[in-house]
Design a protein around this motif. Structure first.
Motif, mmCIF file in Angstrom:
data_model
loop_
_atom_site.group_PDB
_atom_site.id
_atom_site.type_symbol
_atom_site.label_atom_id
_atom_site.label_comp_id
_atom_site.label_asym_id
_atom_site.label_seq_id
_atom_site.Cartn_x
_atom_site.Cartn_y
_atom_site.Cartn_z
ATOM 1 N N LEU A 185 28.549 -42.994 -29.247
ATOM 2 C CA LEU A 185 28.764 -41.887 -30.178
ATOM 3 C C LEU A 185 29.550 -40.804 -29.460
ATOM 4 O O LEU A 185 29.220 -40.457 -28.323
ATOM 5 C CB LEU A 185 27.435 -41.259 -30.593
ATOM 6 N N VAL A 186 30.539 -40.266 -30.134
ATOM 7 C CA VAL A 186 31.248 -39.094 -29.624
ATOM 8 C C VAL A 186 31.170 -38.021 -30.698
ATOM 9 O O VAL A 186 31.442 -38.296 -31.876
ATOM 10 C CB VAL A 186 32.714 -39.419 -29.280
ATOM 11 N N ASP A 187 30.783 -36.826 -30.295
ATOM 12 C CA ASP A 187 30.761 -35.704 -31.227
ATOM 13 C C ASP A 187 32.165 -35.564 -31.817
ATOM 14 O O ASP A 187 33.137 -35.510 -31.068
ATOM 15 C CB ASP A 187 30.360 -34.431 -30.485
ATOM 16 N N PRO A 188 32.303 -35.533 -33.152
ATOM 17 C CA PRO A 188 33.638 -35.392 -33.741
ATOM 18 C C PRO A 188 34.420 -34.201 -33.181
ATOM 19 O O PRO A 188 35.644 -34.264 -33.071
ATOM 20 C CB PRO A 188 33.350 -35.233 -35.243
ATOM 21 N N ALA A 189 33.732 -33.154 -32.775
ATOM 22 C CA ALA A 189 34.408 -31.982 -32.203
ATOM 23 C C ALA A 189 34.979 -32.274 -30.821
ATOM 24 O O ALA A 189 35.814 -31.511 -30.328
ATOM 25 C CB ALA A 189 33.432 -30.803 -32.135
ATOM 26 N N ALA A 190 34.545 -33.361 -30.185
ATOM 27 C CA ALA A 190 35.000 -33.698 -28.827
ATOM 28 C C ALA A 190 35.930 -34.907 -28.804
ATOM 29 O O ALA A 190 36.327 -35.361 -27.735
ATOM 30 C CB ALA A 190 33.795 -33.950 -27.923
ATOM 31 N N GLN A 191 36.290 -35.437 -29.963
ATOM 32 C CA GLN A 191 37.159 -36.614 -30.002
ATOM 33 C C GLN A 191 38.535 -36.285 -29.424
ATOM 34 O O GLN A 191 39.007 -35.152 -29.522
ATOM 35 C CB GLN A 191 37.276 -37.145 -31.423
ATOM 36 N N GLY A 192 39.131 -37.280 -28.794
ATOM 37 C CA GLY A 192 40.451 -37.111 -28.203
ATOM 38 C C GLY A 192 40.427 -36.514 -26.808
ATOM 39 O O GLY A 192 41.476 -36.221 -26.239
ATOM 40 N N ARG A 193 39.249 -36.372 -26.228
ATOM 41 C CA ARG A 193 39.115 -35.785 -24.887
ATOM 42 C C ARG A 193 38.734 -36.814 -23.831
ATOM 43 O O ARG A 193 38.384 -36.462 -22.726
ATOM 44 C CB ARG A 193 38.081 -34.655 -24.913
ATOM 45 N N GLY A 194 38.755 -38.103 -24.178
ATOM 46 C CA GLY A 194 38.428 -39.148 -23.215
ATOM 47 C C GLY A 194 36.944 -39.430 -23.060
ATOM 48 O O GLY A 194 36.540 -40.147 -22.145
ATOM 49 N N VAL A 195 36.125 -38.894 -23.952
ATOM 50 C CA VAL A 195 34.674 -39.078 -23.861
ATOM 51 C C VAL A 195 34.302 -40.542 -24.083
ATOM 52 O O VAL A 195 33.521 -41.115 -23.321
ATOM 53 C CB VAL A 195 33.935 -38.160 -24.864
#
Length: 162
Positions: A83-93
């Motif tokens: 799961l990646v927080d939608p607010a953190a998507q695109g940051r390589g998480v």
């Protein structure tokens, strides 16, 4: 970004983005509107599984759960969910969590990692897993009811660690 074992306190930070991701209906077949109590056992693994979080300071950006795909004679193959927080998507998480899980499974002596249900329209995830060496073994046609695309396939993906 740091990836560490999830604590009981982390669950309060993970649950809101688990709900957002699940309720969007694009990637997980979990029921919608899972309460804090009902969702916890679905995500917070007990040994021999484990759950980790990716954090930036005190902010939880994402989480992964991992463990044996099957008990007994199938326990030499791992599985995981992300799961990646939608607010953190695109940051390589997602990549960082994926690399962490692959390293964990290799270090723990698993012979491979099997993802049982990767939604075929989740092209970002499919691309990420392929870039980490996973292959699509097969696709179950129409096994996932997507809110925009209708019935779409679920990929079974595998990474050989031998």
């Amino acid at each position: 970004m740091l990836i560490r074992e999830a604590t009981d306190g982390d669950w309060l930070a993970v649950h809101p983005f688990l709900r957002a991701v699940v309720d969007a209906g694009h990637t997980y077949a979990y029921p919608e509107e899972l309460s804090l109590e009902d969702a916890r056992p679905l995500w917070m693994e007990q040994p021999p599984g484990r759950t980790v979080v990716a954090v930036d300071g005190d902010t939880v950006l994402g989480s992964a759960k991992m463990g044996p795909n099957r008990p007994g004679r199938g326990s030499h193959i791992a599985t995981a969910s992300f799961l990646v927080d939608p607010a953190a998507q695109g940051r390589g998480v997602g990549r960082a969590l994926g690399e962490h899980v692959v390293g964990w499974a290799r270090d723990a002596g698993y012979r491979g990692i099997q993802f049982n249900a990767v939604v075929e329209t989740n092209t970002a995830a499919v691309s990420l897993w392929r870039s980490l060496g996973f292959v699509v073994l097969g696709t179950v046609p129409g096994a996932f009811r997507h809110p925009e695309h209708g019935y779409v396939g679920l990929h079974v993906m595998f990474l050989d660690l031998t």
